[in-house]
Every structure is written in C-alpha cells, then in structure tokens.
Write a protein that holds these residues in place. Structure first.
Motif, short mmCIF file in Angstrom:
data_model
loop_
_atom_site.label_atom_id
_atom_site.label_comp_id
_atom_site.label_asym_id
_atom_site.label_seq_id
_atom_site.Cartn_x
_atom_site.Cartn_y
_atom_site.Cartn_z
N LYS A 176 0.84 -1.19 0.00
CA LYS A 176 0.00 0.00 0.00
C LYS A 176 0.88 1.25 0.00
CE LYS A 176 -3.89 -1.83 -0.27
NZ LYS A 176 -4.66 -1.72 -1.48
N ARG A 177 1.93 1.17 0.79
CA ARG A 177 2.85 2.30 0.91
C ARG A 177 3.46 2.63 -0.46
NH1 ARG A 177 6.43 0.49 5.21
NH2 ARG A 177 4.68 0.79 6.59
N GLN A 178 3.75 1.57 -1.22
CA GLN A 178 4.37 1.77 -2.53
C GLN A 178 3.34 1.91 -3.64
OE1 GLN A 178 7.41 -1.11 -3.53
NE2 GLN A 178 7.92 -1.39 -1.37
N HIS A 179 2.07 1.93 -3.26
CA HIS A 179 0.99 2.04 -4.24
C HIS A 179 1.06 0.97 -5.32
CE1 HIS A 179 -0.12 5.81 -2.40
NE2 HIS A 179 1.13 6.20 -2.50
N LEU A 180 1.35 -0.25 -4.90
CA LEU A 180 1.43 -1.36 -5.85
C LEU A 180 0.03 -1.79 -6.26
CD1 LEU A 180 4.17 -3.64 -4.24
CD2 LEU A 180 4.43 -1.85 -5.98
N SER A 181 -0.08 -2.36 -7.44
CA SER A 181 -1.36 -2.90 -7.90
C SER A 181 -1.62 -4.20 -7.14
CB SER A 181 -1.31 -3.19 -9.39
OG SER A 181 -0.44 -4.29 -9.62
N LYS A 182 -2.87 -4.69 -7.25
CA LYS A 182 -3.21 -5.92 -6.55
C LYS A 182 -2.35 -7.07 -7.08
CE LYS A 182 -6.97 -9.06 -5.62
NZ LYS A 182 -8.40 -9.32 -5.66
N ARG A 183 -2.15 -7.09 -8.39
CA ARG A 183 -1.34 -8.16 -9.00
C ARG A 183 0.07 -8.17 -8.41
NH1 ARG A 183 -2.10 -12.63 -12.01
NH2 ARG A 183 -0.23 -13.18 -13.18
N GLU A 184 0.63 -6.96 -8.24
CA GLU A 184 1.97 -6.86 -7.66
C GLU A 184 1.95 -7.35 -6.22
OE1 GLU A 184 3.66 -6.07 -10.94
OE2 GLU A 184 4.88 -5.97 -9.11
#
Lengths: 606, 222
Positions: A176-184
């Motif tokens: 979440k902190r890195q704003h990753l996508s769900k896939r990531e």
C-alpha cells in the motif's frame, strides 16, 4: 434499524458483540475482518481464531474484528433491510475492511463463505474483484487442499498462522505504501513461505481428470510450503480472551499442550499436517492457566491437544494444575485421551470434575482393522480403561468408531458390537457396590472420509448404499447388549465432505450453484439440501463418484500436489502399502520414521 | 454472608438472556475474587439467585440478585470490585446485607413497574389510543400462552394492576404495573401484542423494567 432486525431473530446476542475483553481500537491503518463461516457459538469455540485475534490486535497498526456467518433468519433480515453484513466490534460493513480472512475448519462450511461475501458486496471470484475490494485470504486445516476455493481466494495461508499472519499484514502494508497494484501485491505475497496464491497458476485437465497446475508467472514457486512455529513457549497465545455471553460449544479455557502427533493413525489428517510435534513446557501451561482464569472468571480449564496422554510431562501437569485450580474452584477436563494412555491415578484426582461421561475412540472393531488404520489400541487396553473408569464411578461411556474404512469386512463391523458387548459385560459383572447404578454405553459411528495428506488419500470412499448396508449389519449385531445405545446415520454429507476435501478447482462452480439454490449451513441437518447439491453437480457436468468413490492411482496427479505440508508423498505411499498389509508403524517418539524425508531435521525435537 | 445487590441491565446488554446474565455475574464475581459460597454435592455451583428473569430484549434499571459469600466482605468493597469487572451495560447500584434466614427474592417479589415505548407504523389519535387501553382495562384480556402441554388461552387481566399512557412526539409511552409473585406474573409481551391488536395497527415496542416491589421485609426498600 439494526435494533429492529435484532428484535426479530433467534439469539440476537450472536451479532451484538460488546463482550468482556472485546478489543476496541480507535486508530488503525489496517482493518482485518476475521471471518468464521459458521454461527457465533461454533466460531467462538475455535482456538485458532482466538490466537489470530490476539496476534493481530497486538499490532499497533491493525484492528482485527470478528464476523460470523449470519443464521438464515438474520441473512433474510439483512437482505430485506438492504443492510450489509457487519463486524461484531464496531458494526463495520464487511466490504469496507482492508483484509478479509476466512478460517477453513470444515469443507461443509464453504457455502457460508459465499453467503458472507455476497452479503458484504464482495464479488466471489478473485478476477472479478477490483483494486478497491478487500484482499480475501484464508487459513486453517482445509488449506492443505484449497483448490475447491482457489478461484475465490486471493491468498491461502498454510500451516501455523502466528508468524505468517504478521508477514502477510507487513507485506500488505508495504504494498500500500508503494501504491502497488493488486497483482503486484499478490506476487509479493507468493514469495512468503507459507502463502499460496492460486491466481498465479492454472489447472490443467484431460479427459475429465486433473493433470497438474501450470504456472502463469515464472517467479511463482513450484510448490507452496507450510509454515510451522518452532517455539510454542515463546509464541503468542490468546491474551485476554473474549468471554462470550451466549453459551458457546466450548465454553471454557483451553490450554494447548502441544501441536502435532506422533502416533501416525492413517485416517487422521490433523496428525500429519500439524507435524512435527512441538510441546509447551509445563511451567508455561501452568502460568497460562492462572492468567486465563484470572482475566476471564471461567470455572473450567481444558487441556487440549491431539493426544493429551502423550504429553511428556502429563502426570506432573495434571497433578499441579488440578491442585492450583482446585483452590479457585476451577475444574480441569482432559479430553482427547487415547485408551492406551489412560491415566487411572489422574482420574481419581479428577473426582472433583463433573462426571460428564468418558469418551474413547477405538475406531475399528477388530485388531486387524485397527492395525490397518494404525490405531493400534488393543481390546485389553479398552477393557482396562473402561474397567478403571467404572471402578472410579463412571457409568456413562461413549465409544467412537468409523464405518467404511479401507479393507473393512462385515467381520470388522460385527467386531464393533463384540467390543460393546464385552464392555457391557465388564460393567454388569462388577459387584454392585463397586460400580455405579446403570450403564449408559453409547456406541457412535461415523462414515469414513479419506483425507488429503493421509496414507488413505488414494482410498475410495464407500457409496451411500454400502454404508447403509453396513449400518444394517451393525444394528443387527448390537441387539440385546445391556445398557448400550447405537448411533449411526450415514449421510450424504459425508460424501460431499469427501468430494470437497479431495477436489479440484472445478468444484468452485458447483459451490456457486449450490449457494445460488439456497444451500447454507450444510453441516446442520435442518438446513442440509442434498437434492440441490446433486443438481449443482449435474449442472456442472461433474459427479460425486469421480471425486469420492474412485480409487486414485498412486501415480496420478493430485489436486494438492503443489502443497507441501512437510510430510512427503513418498512416506504416505509407503504407509498406504503397509496399511494394505495390515502392518503397524510405531509411535515416532520411539524412533524416527522419516516422514519428512531428508528435510526439517532441525525442527523435529523428538 | 448474604448480599442483596441492586443492579442495572442496560442498552449494551439488552439482547442477552437471563441465563447469560447468570453466567455473566458468576464470571464477574470470580474475576473480582469475591469469596463465593458454593452448594454441596457432586456438582457445586455458586449460591446465586435472582428476583426475576428479564427476557431477551428487555432492559431493567433496578434488578435484584441474591448472592452468598463464604466470608464477609465490606459492602462498598464488594460493589466496587465487582463493578470494575462487569462489562458495559451492567453495574451494581447498591449492595445490602441480608439476614441468612430471609426468604428467597423470588418468594418476596410482589409486583413490578414497566415503562414500554411503542413505535407505531401509522400514528393514531390520542383518543383512539386511550380507547384501546380502556377496552383492555375494562374487560378480559385473552391471550395464547405457550405451555409445556401446548398452547392455552388464558386471561391475563388479573395480573395487570394498572396501565396509563403518556404520549411523546414520536412514540407512545406506557407505564404498566404488573403482578409478579409466586402465583403469577404479568407477561408484558403478550399484553403488548393484545394492545397493538386492539389498536388495529402495526407496531413494535421496547420494554424497560423500572422497579421491582417486594413484600414487607426489614431489608429491601419498598
């Protein structure tokens, strides 16, 4: 609004929370919904959920709340009112949580999972859920074959959850902190030892048979390996556990003596998947008992494990705990006692305990069959144990058996009645002054369900017709045994359990069909709808027989082949061969049997 | 030592049953380390009883329990220790010492005062509401009571001592006095069903017990 709903449902306290020791938190970065897919009274009795509730709420950044399956009357009331399913702690809508975690204790609760997701507005399938939907995960013993639920779960937690759940939440927060996508996020979760991410794999079928999983992501592991906590003394336990208002199934303090089992009974999945055995020290347990009694006010403590008589310091523990608890008028119960570790002297100490009744599980009626299933207790063991019990004043005894075990013949079935007759005679031949008044001997049988990660995972399950026929044989043989009562009702539920426990991903569609046609709380006889399940299978072009009644060949691909619960497939095959020859395997406390192969030597303390 | 404790069952625990309350108190006493006295025999249990059960969904602001202690305890210390261990919605307002020979609270109860808040689907004129109340007060009130033998039609008018209405803006408030002794007790729920039926309207209600009244003893406030 909620008030009105509660006034019209059975046991509204199932949904109101506010119990003693319930956790209330103001700020949290992660909202975790711990979901148990059965009714409150069942879910609150689950020890694993208590542990996870405590572990998660011990984190500063996380607030864990509980959600249980709403009883059908509450489900209808929620739908009528257009209200979503909510948590007990803050009445927060389930769909607004960051992570939703389901405890998988029993395959026949799976429809309730769909109910809960639907009432939360969460799409069932992982590929139908957008970035704004909660992360849906699961844990618990059924995860050793998670394939029937694989299309619905973002991540599956294998093995012990105490440490794994922290790794999961840490990884979630970092993503979440890195704003990753769900896939990531899912790819990162798959890197954690103990996590299986189903969407990274695609099952392959040929001629209606499962062939294996194909990796959709090259970085995905070939195999998902379970986690195990090494030091249970240091591991978190249940903190200050919630004290329910309602009468729940296990309404007492449970102290977990050890995890895993060394006996190697070939039908018992828990004995294999929780290996290796890890014990808690006697002093840890005594300290926990004191602390838990003090913060709850319960008047009963239960010593809990897969085979409590095997605990290395059992006599010392029983003595000391009864003494320490006696002053506070707290009674101690000791379930899960094998017949051959029956503790006569300890029994006498437990005189103060309510004589609720003793339970023994010989499981099979003849020595031959008991050796096949490797539950090697002898007739002498049983008569000695029941004899001791009768002398100590017990008059109520329950004997558990299974029908439909591999290599079973009618002779084995009749053997059950023979054992019951011998126990009955033992009682009535004792002089009246030495024993209680009348014997209540309950002989209870259930239908054998072959489970993954046991040596019997290749065994065919008996059909309903066969089970009914065997019931008839046993009923006939039980006639005229004084003081004995016989309970055995073969149910289609056992067949479904066998299907789902050894099923593949195609069953996800069957589950959806069954849910759509109103199947809920299948393990409750008043709600079980076998015809709807039959229709669901037909609609999906699948049969119960191919999953439950078919004998699997040793070299066929198993739907759980990519899951590693540490016990090797080679070891299970070896045990299956030994079973068919009626050969015993010793308790591994007496010498290692090599169930992990070359691995994990440092872990096994024995 | 014998203690009569006056306590409140509030909103937060409205939906717990009487049996749940019993367990709740037992556990709170144990957490507070109150020296409970136990019964004899194979299955010892704490000597704890109540004046009257409060149904699921009912609240009560002046309920009474009777608990025996093995050794004496300061009444204030008892009250404070137990209150510190009780969950939200339950607390002891007062603790009194009772002589050992006092009869049980159930034997001593005489009547109870209830406040019932009624929410009607369609509002009715005051005159109509009053008429409905008069009708019940002036005749028999036949209701279906569930008994072990099946359903029975009984007249509960004799257990209704008085009923008056005060109306607020949004809902109707009733003050109901009912008999509550060893011979019988007013079943408020059945009374309310009958009243709403007489008014010929759909409604729900909330029952709150204000006070329990006892026969004369030297101990309990009347």
């Amino acid at each position: 609004m909620l008030e009105e709903l509660l006034a019209n449902v059975e046991k509204p306290a199932r949904y109101t929370g506010a119990e003693m020791n319930m956790v209330v938190k103001e700020d949290a970065q992660v909202h975790f919904a711990l979901c148990f897919p059965d009714v409150y009274e069942i879910g609150m009795s689950h020890l694993g959920s208590r542990i996870l509730y405590h572990v998660l709420n011990s984190r500063d950044d996380t607030y864990c709340e509980r959600v249980y399956a709403p009883w059908p009357d509450m489900e209808a009331a929620l739908r009528n009112a257009g209200m979503p399913l909510f948590s007990l702690e803050t009445k927060r809508a389930l769909g607004t949580f960051d992570i939703v975690g389901f405890s998988l204790l029993y395959e026949m609760c799976y429809t309730n999972i769909l109910t809960m997701m639907n009432l939360a507005g969460i799409p069932f399938r992982t590929d139908a859920r957008g970035e704004d939907m909660p992360l849906v995960v699961c844990g618990g013993p059924c995860t050793c074959n998670p394939e029937p639920l694989a299309d619905f779960m973002d991540a599956v937690m294998l093995g012990d959850g105490e440490e794994l759940i922290n790794d999961l939440v840490d990884t979630y927060r970092e993503a979440k902190r890195q704003h990753l996508s769900k896939r990531e996020l899912l790819k990162n979760l798959a890197k954690i030892e103990g996590i299986y991410v189903p969407s990274l794999y695609e099952p392959q079928y040929q001629a209606g048979r499962f062939q294996g999983l194909k990796k959709l992501e090259s970085a995905a592991p070939d195999c998902a390996v379970k986690r195990a906590v090494k030091d249970l003394d240091a591991a978190p336990y249940i903190g200050n556990p919630i004290v329910p208002y309602l009468n729940i199934v296990h309404d007492r303090i449970a102290i977990e003596l050890f995890r895993g089992c060394t006996r190697g009974c070939r039908f018992c999945q828990a004995g294999y998947i929780y290996r290796p055995v890890r014990e808690r020290k006697k002093d840890t347990l005594l300290r926990q008992a004191e602390q838990l009694v003090g913060c709850t006010g319960y008047d009963e403590v239960s010593l809990f494990s897969l085979s409590s008589g095997d605990y290395s310091q059992i006599h010392g523990l029983v003595n000391e705990i009864i003494d320490s608890m006696r002053q506070q008028r707290v009674s101690v119960s000791l379930p899960s006692l094998r017949i051959d570790s029956f503790l006569k002297d300890d029994l006498e100490k437990m005189q103060s305990v309510r004589k609720a009744g003793l339970t023994f599980a010989p499981e099979a009626g003849t020595q031959r069959l008991r050796d096949v299933i490797n539950k090697c207790v002898t007739e002498e063991d049983l008569l000695r144990a029941t004899g001791d019990a009768f002398e100590a004043g017990w008059t109520s005894v329950k004997l558990y058996f299974m029908i439909g075990l591999p290599t079973e013949t009618d002779e084995d079935i009749v053997g059950i009645a023979d054992l019951a007759r011998k126990v009955s005679r033992l009682f009535y031949q004792m002089p009246k002054e030495k024993r209680g008044k009348g014997l209540r001997l309950t002989v209870s049988a259930s239908s054998f369900v072959p489970k993954p990660f046991t040596p019997f995972q290749w065994a065919p399950q008996c059909t309903m017709e066969e089970l009914r026929r065997k019931q008839g044989v046993l009923k006939e043989a039980m006639k005229g045994i004084r003081g004995a009562e016989f309970n055995y009702h073969p149910s289609r539920l056992s067949i479904l359990e066998a299907v789902f426990s050894r099923g593949d991903r195609r069953l996800g569609e069957v589950l959806e069909h069954a849910y759509e046609s109103g199947c809920r709380f299948d393990s409750w006889s008043e709600h079980f709808k076998p015809e709807e399940w039959d229709r669901a299978f037909t609609a999906c072009g699948l049969t119960l027989g191919e999953y439950a009644h078919r004998e699997r060949s040793l070299d066929e691909a198993l739907p759980w082949g990519h899951i590693d619960m540490w016990v090797t497939q080679d070891y299970l095959k070896q045990e299956w061969m030994k079973a068919l020859q009626g050969a015993r395997t010793e308790d591994c406390r007496k010498g290692c049997n090599g169930c992990f192969g070359e691995k994990h030597a440092d872990f096994c303390q024995l | 030592m014998r203690i009569f404790a006056n306590y409140e069952k509030g909103e937060a625990v409205r939906f717990i049953s009487h049996l749940d309350m019993q367990r709740l108190f037992q556990r709170a006493f144990r957490r507070a380390q109150v020296p409970l006295a136990y019964s004899q025999g194979f299955n010892p249990h704490p000597l704890l009883s109540f004046a009257s059960a409060l149904a699921v969904g009912y609240t009560g602001e002046s309920e009474w329990l009777d608990v025996r202690l093995e050794r004496p305890m300061e009444l204030d210390a008892f009250k404070n220790a137990v209150n510190a261990m009780l969950p939200d919605g339950v607390y002891i307002k007062q603790a009194l010492e009772a002589p050992q020979e006092t009869p049980t609270l159930t034997a001593l109860t005489a009547s109870a005062l209830y406040e019932v808040r009624v929410f009607l689907k369609t509002p009715l004129a005051t005159a109509v509401l009053q008429q409905g109340i008069e009708t019940l007060l002036n005749g028999e009130i036949i209701v279906k009571k569930k008994t072990k033998g099946g359903d029975k039609m009984v007249d509960i008018r004799p257990q209704l001592l008085s009923m008056e209405m005060t109306e607020t803006d949004a809902d109707v408030l009733l003050r109901i006095m009912g008999l509550m002794n060893v011979y019988g007790a007013l079943h408020v729920g059945l009374l309310m069903e009958k009243l709403v039926e007489t008014w010929n309207v759909q409604g729900t209600w909330r029952v709150h017990r204000k006070e329990i009244f006892f026969e004369k003893t030297g101990v309990l406030p009347l």
